[in-house]
Design an enzyme around this catalytic site. Structure first.
Site, PDB file in Angstrom:
ATOM      1  CG  ASP A   1      -3.038   3.525   6.824  1.00  0.00           C
ATOM      2  OD1 ASP A   1      -2.967   3.097   5.928  1.00  0.00           O
ATOM      3  OD2 ASP A   1      -4.008   4.554   7.410  1.00  0.00           O
TER       4      ASP A   1
ATOM      5  CG  HIS B   1      -0.750   6.201   4.706  1.00  0.00           C
ATOM      6  ND1 HIS B   1      -2.174   6.131   4.989  1.00  0.00           N
ATOM      7  CD2 HIS B   1      -0.231   7.073   5.724  1.00  0.00           C
ATOM      8  CE1 HIS B   1      -2.355   6.934   5.827  1.00  0.00           C
ATOM      9  NE2 HIS B   1      -1.370   7.573   6.222  1.00  0.00           N
TER      10      HIS B   1
ATOM     11  CG  ASN C   1      -1.795   1.335   1.535  1.00  0.00           C
ATOM     12  OD1 ASN C   1      -2.408   1.626   0.281  1.00  0.00           O
ATOM     13  ND2 ASN C   1      -2.010   1.962   2.560  1.00  0.00           N
TER      14      ASN C   1
HETATM   15  C1  GRF Z   1      -2.961   8.644  -2.641  1.00  0.00           C
HETATM   16  O1  GRF Z   1      -2.726   9.821  -1.752  1.00  0.00           O
HETATM   17  C2  GRF Z   1      -2.609   7.388  -1.860  1.00  0.00           C
HETATM   18  O2  GRF Z   1      -1.532   7.655  -1.098  1.00  0.00           O
HETATM   19  C3  GRF Z   1      -3.744   7.332  -0.821  1.00  0.00           C
HETATM   20  O3  GRF Z   1      -4.656   7.652  -1.519  1.00  0.00           O
HETATM   21  C4  GRF Z   1      -4.519   8.298  -2.650  1.00  0.00           C
HETATM   22  C5  GRF Z   1      -4.973   7.847  -3.862  1.00  0.00           C
HETATM   23  O4  GRF Z   1      -4.671   8.625  -4.866  1.00  0.00           O
HETATM   24  N1  GRF Z   1      -3.812   5.780  -0.494  1.00  0.00           N
HETATM   25  P1  GRF Z   1      -4.888   8.169  -6.435  1.00  0.00           P
HETATM   26  O5  GRF Z   1      -6.156   7.459  -6.534  1.00  0.00           O
HETATM   27  O6  GRF Z   1      -3.886   7.132  -6.625  1.00  0.00           O
HETATM   28  O7  GRF Z   1      -4.686   9.359  -7.384  1.00  0.00           O
END
Ligand code: GRF
Length: 222
Positions: free
Chosen positions: A149, A113, A111
């Site tokens: 997370d 974050h 993931n």
């Molecule tokens: C990103 O900021 C990611 O870190 C978080 O959700 C957001 C997703 O953005 N988990 P995207 O859909 O990839 O534009």
């Protein structure tokens, strides 16, 4: 000899800009991988259009159509396994996954974050970083475990917080950094360099004492 590209599945819920960055890295020859499936739990997620434009197969698995979380996750697993996904990449996927699911994909589920974990797990990370007076912010990539997370950290990219920043200006600085970081980490996995061991992350055979650090101003060269 060219290694077979890693089979990636990307799970999204919305915008899909990280998915786009991954597809661009593959297209540019910077990432030896193939996105074999994009799954969104939300019909109409913009990221589905990004996948379709790149001729990547998509599936909508709408959590609202399932009686409970295990039933939803069974549908996810069936799709992932049918696509023979080797690495499952969460990219803005807004559903909490159960311990059963993350156990099943242990070591092949990651993931990104938008904070320097363990600071600011959860939502609204940019506003919370500003409220806390952070001078630095960024993004983290981690293996996913049942702790939301909270899984073992792999790498982080740091950006400065600037005077006058709002959550939006800070988000606009972090997002491009995410787009540099995520394909890079996936590339390590694709090259067989990144493994989740018993209780440590191993990169090139060595346990990581701390996540690999990058800065948005510096290069990502190792
Ligand atoms: C990103 O900021 C990611 O870190 C978080 O959700 C957001 C997703 O953005 N988990 P995207 O859909 O990839 O534009």
């Amino acid at each position: 000899m060219t290694a077979r590209p890693l089979r990636l599945a990307v799970l999204i819920s919305g915008r899909g800009s990280n998915l786009k960055a991954i597809l661009e890295a593959i297209g540019a020859g910077r990432l030896a991988a193939q996105v074999v499936l994009v799954i969104s739990n939300r019909p109409g997620a913009a990221g589905l259009d990004i996948a379709a434009a790149a001729a990547v197969p998509t599936a909508v698995i709408d959590h609202r159509q399932y009686p409970d979380r295990p039933a939803f996750e069974q549908a996810l697993s069936s799709a992932l396994d049918a696509a023979q996904a080797e690495l499952v990449v969460l990219a803005g996927f807004m559903r909490v996954l159960t311990a059963d699911f993350v156990h099943r994909y242990r070591g092949r589920l990651i993931n990104i974050h938008p904070s320097l974990l363990p600071a600011f797990a959860g939502l609204d990370t940019h506003a919370r970083a500003l409220a806390a007076g952070a001078t630095e912010h960024g993004a983290s990539v981690h293996f996913v475990t049942a702790a939301v997370d909270g899984g073992p950290l792999i790498a982080q990219i740091r950006v400065p917080v600037q005077a006058g920043d709002t959550p939006d200006t800070l988000a606009a600085r972090v997002l491009p950094a995410e787009h540099r970081l995520y394909p890079r980490v996936i590339g390590w996995y694709a090259a067989g360099r990144l493994v989740l061991g018993e209780d440590t992350v191993r990169l090139d055979g060595l346990p990581l004492a701390a996540p690999v650090q990058f800065t948005a101003t510096g290069g990502l060269d190792e």
